[in-house]
Design a protein around this motif. Sequence first.
Motif, mmCIF file in Angstrom:
data_model
loop_
_atom_site.group_PDB
_atom_site.id
_atom_site.type_symbol
_atom_site.label_atom_id
_atom_site.label_comp_id
_atom_site.label_asym_id
_atom_site.label_seq_id
_atom_site.Cartn_x
_atom_site.Cartn_y
_atom_site.Cartn_z
ATOM 1 N N GLY A 177 -28.239 112.447 74.118
ATOM 2 C CA GLY A 177 -28.652 112.746 72.745
ATOM 3 C C GLY A 177 -27.620 112.416 71.683
ATOM 4 O O GLY A 177 -27.968 112.086 70.553
ATOM 5 N N THR A 178 -26.334 112.471 72.033
ATOM 6 C CA THR A 178 -25.306 112.173 71.016
ATOM 7 C C THR A 178 -24.894 110.691 71.067
ATOM 8 O O THR A 178 -23.846 110.319 70.537
ATOM 9 C CB THR A 178 -24.049 113.043 71.256
ATOM 10 N N SER A 179 -25.713 109.880 71.683
ATOM 11 C CA SER A 179 -25.412 108.471 71.981
ATOM 12 C C SER A 179 -24.584 107.701 70.937
ATOM 13 O O SER A 179 -25.001 107.520 69.789
ATOM 14 C CB SER A 179 -26.744 107.726 72.178
ATOM 15 N N THR A 180 -23.450 107.227 71.376
ATOM 16 C CA THR A 180 -22.624 106.354 70.537
ATOM 17 C C THR A 180 -23.269 104.975 70.422
ATOM 18 O O THR A 180 -23.164 104.307 69.394
ATOM 19 C CB THR A 180 -21.216 106.215 71.164
ATOM 20 N N VAL A 181 -23.934 104.546 71.504
ATOM 21 C CA VAL A 181 -24.596 103.229 71.467
ATOM 22 C C VAL A 181 -25.673 103.244 70.371
ATOM 23 O O VAL A 181 -25.758 102.315 69.552
ATOM 24 C CB VAL A 181 -25.212 102.890 72.845
ATOM 25 N N ARG A 182 -26.478 104.333 70.360
ATOM 26 C CA ARG A 182 -27.528 104.417 69.318
ATOM 27 C C ARG A 182 -26.897 104.431 67.924
ATOM 28 O O ARG A 182 -27.346 103.726 67.025
ATOM 29 C CB ARG A 182 -28.364 105.684 69.518
ATOM 30 N N LYS A 183 -25.822 105.207 67.757
ATOM 31 C CA LYS A 183 -25.189 105.306 66.428
ATOM 32 C C LYS A 183 -24.578 103.960 66.022
ATOM 33 O O LYS A 183 -24.548 103.623 64.842
ATOM 34 C CB LYS A 183 -24.118 106.404 66.432
ATOM 35 N N SER A 184 -24.086 103.186 67.006
ATOM 36 C CA SER A 184 -23.544 101.858 66.684
ATOM 37 C C SER A 184 -24.643 100.947 66.148
ATOM 38 O O SER A 184 -24.386 100.061 65.334
ATOM 39 C CB SER A 184 -22.940 101.199 67.926
ATOM 40 N N LEU A 185 -25.870 101.164 66.622
ATOM 41 C CA LEU A 185 -26.989 100.318 66.182
ATOM 42 C C LEU A 185 -27.624 100.818 64.894
ATOM 43 O O LEU A 185 -27.980 100.030 64.023
ATOM 44 C CB LEU A 185 -28.081 100.272 67.263
ATOM 45 N N PHE A 186 -27.780 102.142 64.789
ATOM 46 C CA PHE A 186 -28.603 102.692 63.693
ATOM 47 C C PHE A 186 -27.873 103.699 62.813
ATOM 48 O O PHE A 186 -28.507 104.353 61.988
ATOM 49 C CB PHE A 186 -29.851 103.370 64.279
ATOM 50 N N GLY A 187 -26.587 103.882 63.019
ATOM 51 C CA GLY A 187 -25.870 104.895 62.243
ATOM 52 C C GLY A 187 -26.396 106.291 62.574
ATOM 53 O O GLY A 187 -26.743 106.575 63.714
ATOM 54 N N ARG A 188 -26.499 107.146 61.583
ATOM 55 C CA ARG A 188 -26.948 108.524 61.836
ATOM 56 C C ARG A 188 -28.455 108.648 61.732
ATOM 57 O O ARG A 188 -29.012 109.737 61.825
ATOM 58 C CB ARG A 188 -26.273 109.482 60.851
#
Length: 424
Positions: A177-188
């Motif tokens: 849920g706290t995915s860094t990969v997701r945040k790298s793609l979509f920010g917050r």
Amino acid sequence: MDADATPKRPYEKIIIVGAGPAGLILALLLSHHNIPSLVLEAWPGLDTRLRATQYGVPATRVFARAGILAEIREASIPSFPRITWRRVADHAELAHLDMSCIADHPDRMTIMPLGEMIKIIYRHCVEESRGLVEVRFGHRVVGVGQDGGKAWVDIEVGEVRERRKIEADYVVGCDGGTSTVRKSLFGRDWPGQTFDCQFIVQNIWYDGFEKYGWDGGNYMVDPGSWGLVAKRGKGGMWRVTMGDKPGYTEDEYLKRREAHIKRMLPGHPDPGDYRIGDTNMYKIHNRCVESMRVGRVLLAADAAHICNPMGGYGCMTAVVDVDGLADCLVGLYEGKAGEEILDTYARVRRDIFLKYVDQRSIKNLNRVAKSDPWTVRDTDPFFELVRGYEHDVEKRKAFLLKVQSIEYDFKQHYTTPKNKSRST
Ligand SMILES: Cc1cc2nc3c(=O)[nH]c(=O)nc-3n(C[C@H](O)[C@H](O)[C@H](O)COP(=O)(O)OP(=O)(O)OC[C@H]3O[C@@H](n4cnc5c(N)ncnc54)[C@H](O)[C@@H]3O)c2cc1C
């Protein structure tokens, strides 16, 4: 092997971020097709906090395909004899599902604390994958990048946080849920909602369950003390998950739980009547990303979408996601599918989450936490449905074994080599 005889593969290297159930099962499934992967895990060991314990039929079928089901069944309690919905105020039964009709079915629900199951999955990755799965603990991914020809992760290694970069053909974010990969793609930006409550999870040993004839899983319906009280482990271990109002400190929640337990458990016990083991607290959410693929970076499971735990959809959806992704990556690797199959994965799994998992899990949460416990038996169409199955074993069986809304066979998008050469 003669190198000249080996056909060039469409890709060589996959990095999987996160050694949770999704990341490890993906690595295991790929290894069955001789596809190597590198799993990077931030923590120094596996995450064994109290989280999932029950996994629906679609997940059981993935465990079987991954070759871990027999070991899980051996180490766990048999599946529930029944699921009951109870009103907390008087413990009256609002509805129940008798599951004895599928007690011996190989696909029946699996019951096991995730902390135990993940050790089994990890052991298979290490011992049964013939070296094809490499898991590196203490490797925290802090960023993801890509260009036309490759993807990469930036990592911090160990306590000294030494910075490194590792390249691959594809990066799959299974980092929860706290995915860094997701945040790298979509920010917050992660559309959805965080629920206004605190979720408190504990293991409990209490002889009152047996004394008062409780068994299986008991969904407790009440606006103040709602949750799930369920038999979970060998040796009389039960898991009590409960929701409380927001705004208290951890110590205050621990004090407040005595009153919740007294209301929720059979016999209304005082603290000296039961023993509590591990406890964890969580915020709960229902959220989903805009896309599960951006070029060479893919997202799966909780890294892409998350749901509240009422009904046990999270991990089940997580492992079904990676089962589908494994089929897509295998198809690509073996030349049975083009890269567009990864877009199909991203679209289909996201649609399934939004159409079924998101909606059903919110309904499950509302049923226990927001409905009127005195009228819900007659107003909630789900309870009417469940009552309809009470005396119709065949219909109940079909309901309990239903998979089709959550599963999806990506192999239908394979094009055989013959078809491919015909079209080129
Ligand atoms: C209280 C509770 C009860 C639940 N009950 C159920 C249930 O009964 N049934 C069910 O199906 N689901 C349930 N769930 C949901 C289920 O636990 C999750 O859906 C499941 O764990 C998701 O698996 P995952 O592999 O996607 O993510 P995770 O299990 O979160 O694993 C992610 C991994 O990635 C690692 N990681 C994170 N960031 C990084 C980084 N930057 N670099 C490297 N590694 C990283 C983490 O340390 C972790 O090991 C429950 C959840 C909670 C909180």
